[in-house]
Write a protein that holds these residues in place. Structure first.
Motif, PDB file in Angstrom:
ATOM      1  N   ASN A   1      -6.983 -22.204  -8.866  1.00 40.77           N
ATOM      2  CA  ASN A   1      -8.183 -23.031  -8.751  1.00 40.77           C
ATOM      3  C   ASN A   1      -8.610 -23.189  -7.299  1.00 40.77           C
ATOM      4  OD1 ASN A   1      -8.257 -23.389 -11.510  1.00 40.77           O
ATOM      5  ND2 ASN A   1      -7.052 -25.275 -11.445  1.00 40.77           N
ATOM      6  N   VAL A   2      -7.625 -23.274  -6.398  1.00 37.26           N
ATOM      7  CA  VAL A   2      -7.956 -23.357  -4.972  1.00 37.26           C
ATOM      8  C   VAL A   2      -8.683 -22.100  -4.529  1.00 37.26           C
ATOM      9  CG1 VAL A   2      -6.959 -23.391  -2.658  1.00 37.26           C
ATOM     10  CG2 VAL A   2      -6.091 -24.940  -4.409  1.00 37.26           C
TER      11      VAL A   2
ATOM     12  N   ALA B   1      -2.945 -24.190 -10.295  1.00 33.97           N
ATOM     13  CA  ALA B   1      -3.546 -24.980  -9.221  1.00 33.97           C
ATOM     14  C   ALA B   1      -3.893 -24.102  -8.028  1.00 33.97           C
ATOM     15  CB  ALA B   1      -2.592 -26.103  -8.803  1.00 33.97           C
ATOM     16  N   VAL B   2      -3.015 -23.165  -7.676  1.00 32.28           N
ATOM     17  CA  VAL B   2      -3.310 -22.244  -6.574  1.00 32.28           C
ATOM     18  C   VAL B   2      -4.504 -21.375  -6.934  1.00 32.28           C
ATOM     19  CG1 VAL B   2      -2.383 -20.409  -5.119  1.00 32.28           C
ATOM     20  CG2 VAL B   2      -0.895 -22.245  -5.895  1.00 32.28           C
TER      21      VAL B   2
ATOM     22  N   LYS C   1      -1.545 -30.106  -1.517  1.00 32.67           N
ATOM     23  CA  LYS C   1      -0.336 -29.956  -2.325  1.00 32.67           C
ATOM     24  C   LYS C   1      -0.696 -29.432  -3.706  1.00 32.67           C
ATOM     25  CE  LYS C   1       2.573 -33.428  -0.084  1.00 32.67           C
ATOM     26  NZ  LYS C   1       3.403 -34.632  -0.286  1.00 32.67           N
ATOM     27  N   VAL C   2       0.096 -28.489  -4.195  1.00 35.54           N
ATOM     28  CA  VAL C   2      -0.117 -27.895  -5.519  1.00 35.54           C
ATOM     29  C   VAL C   2       1.205 -27.939  -6.279  1.00 35.54           C
ATOM     30  CG1 VAL C   2      -2.021 -26.379  -4.858  1.00 35.54           C
ATOM     31  CG2 VAL C   2       0.320 -25.607  -4.542  1.00 35.54           C
ATOM     32  N   ASN C   3       1.105 -27.904  -7.617  1.00 35.72           N
ATOM     33  CA  ASN C   3       2.318 -27.998  -8.436  1.00 35.72           C
ATOM     34  C   ASN C   3       2.401 -26.929  -9.515  1.00 35.72           C
ATOM     35  OD1 ASN C   3       0.285 -28.851 -10.082  1.00 35.72           O
ATOM     36  ND2 ASN C   3       1.052 -30.926 -10.345  1.00 35.72           N
TER      37      ASN C   3
ATOM     38  N   SER D   1       2.549 -26.600  -0.640  1.00 37.83           N
ATOM     39  CA  SER D   1       1.176 -26.911  -0.241  1.00 37.83           C
ATOM     40  C   SER D   1       0.449 -25.622   0.125  1.00 37.83           C
ATOM     41  CB  SER D   1       1.166 -27.888   0.940  1.00 37.83           C
ATOM     42  OG  SER D   1       1.851 -27.319   2.049  1.00 37.83           O
TER      43      SER D   1
END
Length: 447
Positions: free
Chosen positions: A431-432, A428-429, A422-424, A383
């Motif tokens: 994009n955060v 994704a990180v 939560k990221v997978n 996460s």
């Protein structure tokens, strides 16, 4: 037509016979009563003749009707004849076409038959070859069966060995777990011996504006200061930063010359685990007096010169990420004035990713390794939280501008009331970071 003419002639004869009778009847009106009997006879003849005339008229109408029907039947017969002739012509043309097609088919059949004969001959030859191959294959099959029996015997032996290996595998797995626990403990002890709090210094190269300013100040076209490691006494005099802790092994450098490289060996300082950074006071014009420039020496856990790369910085930070994977809390942050290279060191770019990008990649690699080693028995969840502390206020950067800001506060070194996302994946990180910090390249770097 003949019947009509015959009837017409009879009618004419009857009229001719009726005319004298009518004349006689007219004369007989004036005759005396003695002639009444004769008149009656004449009337009877007249009635008979009139009946014959009516019969003749009816026969004429019937004959005309029959004639009309015969004409219509004749016309239908002609039409049927024309249709039959047309069909006959069509049948003749179809027959001629079929005869031509039949001839063509005969020719094709002849060609096909010749091809069949050729193929039959070839197939016969192939059959002979296949028979020979079959004989060879049967020989090979017998040999293969013998080999298969040997293989089955070896397989049975291998199964026995596998059953024995299962117990050894369990013992090795248990030993591997023990060794991994020892590695984690030893790695953590090394990290503690290296210092729970470490300070690493990175000096960035001069930008073009700074090079131009130094060149203008010194009356030169350009300056090599900090664009590469100093290699001459002149360059040492021009450079305010020197890195004696990078390459010197035999004591402190002389006061007139120094050299450096990308090595990170220890120095002559009291603490051999530290690296030395030497800072020289900038040049000042003393109006002819002897130039006395002050020098300061600072020791840090590691010193990165302008010649060091992102890979060198990652080599120093990677053991801390391993501690994170082992279950320990780790904090890495960059500190410095604006333009000192903090963003480049932490994020980097596509060609040279920084500490954040490499750390995220290493965490997801470790996640896959742990899940693969457990054969699905274990799952790892990662996460992300993104906070900003400014003027003693804590702000959650993952909350959108239109969302009500949560009331966050720091309690026991933790921010209370913040959400975890939560990221997978690495992407994704990225994009955060893009959504929170508007860093346009972060998604590409972490993907």
């Amino acid at each position: 037509n003949q019947i009509i003419k015959k009837i017409t002639g009879e009618l004419s004869d009857t009229k001719e016979q009726l005319d004298p009778v009518t004349a006689k009847l007219s004369v007989a009106v004036s005759i005396s009563d003695s002639e009444v009997s004769e008149l009656k006879e004449l009337k009877e003849q007249k009635g008979s003749l009139e009946g014959q005339l009516e019969k003749a008229s009816a026969g004429q109408l019937e004959a005309e009707k029959k004639l009309k029907d015969s004409v219509e039947e004749l016309e239908m017969t002609k039409k049927a004849k024309d249709n039959a002739e047309e069909q006959w012509r069509n049948l003749n043309s179809s027959l001629e076409k079929l005869e031509k097609d039949l001839e063509a088919e005969k020719e094709k059949n002849v060609k096909i038959q010749s091809k069949i004969d050729e193929q039959t001959l070839l197939r016969a030859n192939e059959v002979d070859v296949l028979k020979e191959k079959l004989a060879v294959t049967e020989k090979h099959l017998s040999a293969t069966q013998t080999e298969l029996e040997n293989i089955n015997a070896e397989r049975d032996e291998a199964i026995k060995r596998c059953k024995l290996s299962d117990g050894r595998e369990l013992a090795l797995q248990s030993k591997l777990v023990t060794l991994e626990e020892m590695r984690c403990a030893l790695h953590n002890r090394v990290m503690q011996l290296s210092g729970n709090i470490r300070v690493l210094v990175r000096v960035r190269p001069l930008i073009q504006a700074e090079i131009d300013m130094i060149a203008k100040k010194n009356g030169k076209k350009n300056s090599r200061c900090m664009s590469k490691a100093p290699t001459s006494a002149e360059n040492v005099e021009e450079c305010p930063f020197h890195f004696p802790g990078i390459d010197y092994h035999n004591g402190p450098p002389s006061s007139t010359a120094a050299s450096s490289s990308t090595s990170s060996s220890s120095t002559f300082t009291d603490d051999i685990s530290k690296n030395l950074l030497e800072v020289t006071e900038p040049f000042k014009d003393h109006s002819g007096f002897k130039n006395r420039r002050k020098k300061w020496k600072f020791s840090f856990n590691h010193v990165f010169s302008p010649t060091h790369t992102q890979e060198d910085v990652w080599s120093a930070a990677e053991p801390l990420i391993q501690s994170t994977i082992d279950g320990f809390n780790v904090c890495i942050f960059s500190y410095g004035q604006t333009g000192s290279g903090k963003t480049y060191t932490m994020l980097g770019n596509d060609e040279n990713p920084g500490i954040t990008a490499r750390s995220v990649r290493r965490l997801f690699d470790a996640k896959q390794e742990i899940e693969a080693a457990s054969n699905g028995a274990s799952s790892v969840h990662i996460s992300v939280e993104l906070l900003e502390i400014y003027n003693e206020k804590v702000r959650d950067l993952l909350v959108g501008p239109s969302t009500e800001k949560p009331n966050l506060k720091v309690n026991s070194n933790k921010a209370v009331g913040k959400p975890n996302l939560k990221v997978n994946s690495n992407k994704a990180v990225g994009n955060v970071l893009v959504s929170a910090a508007n860093e346009g390249e972060a998604g590409e770097i972490l993907s």
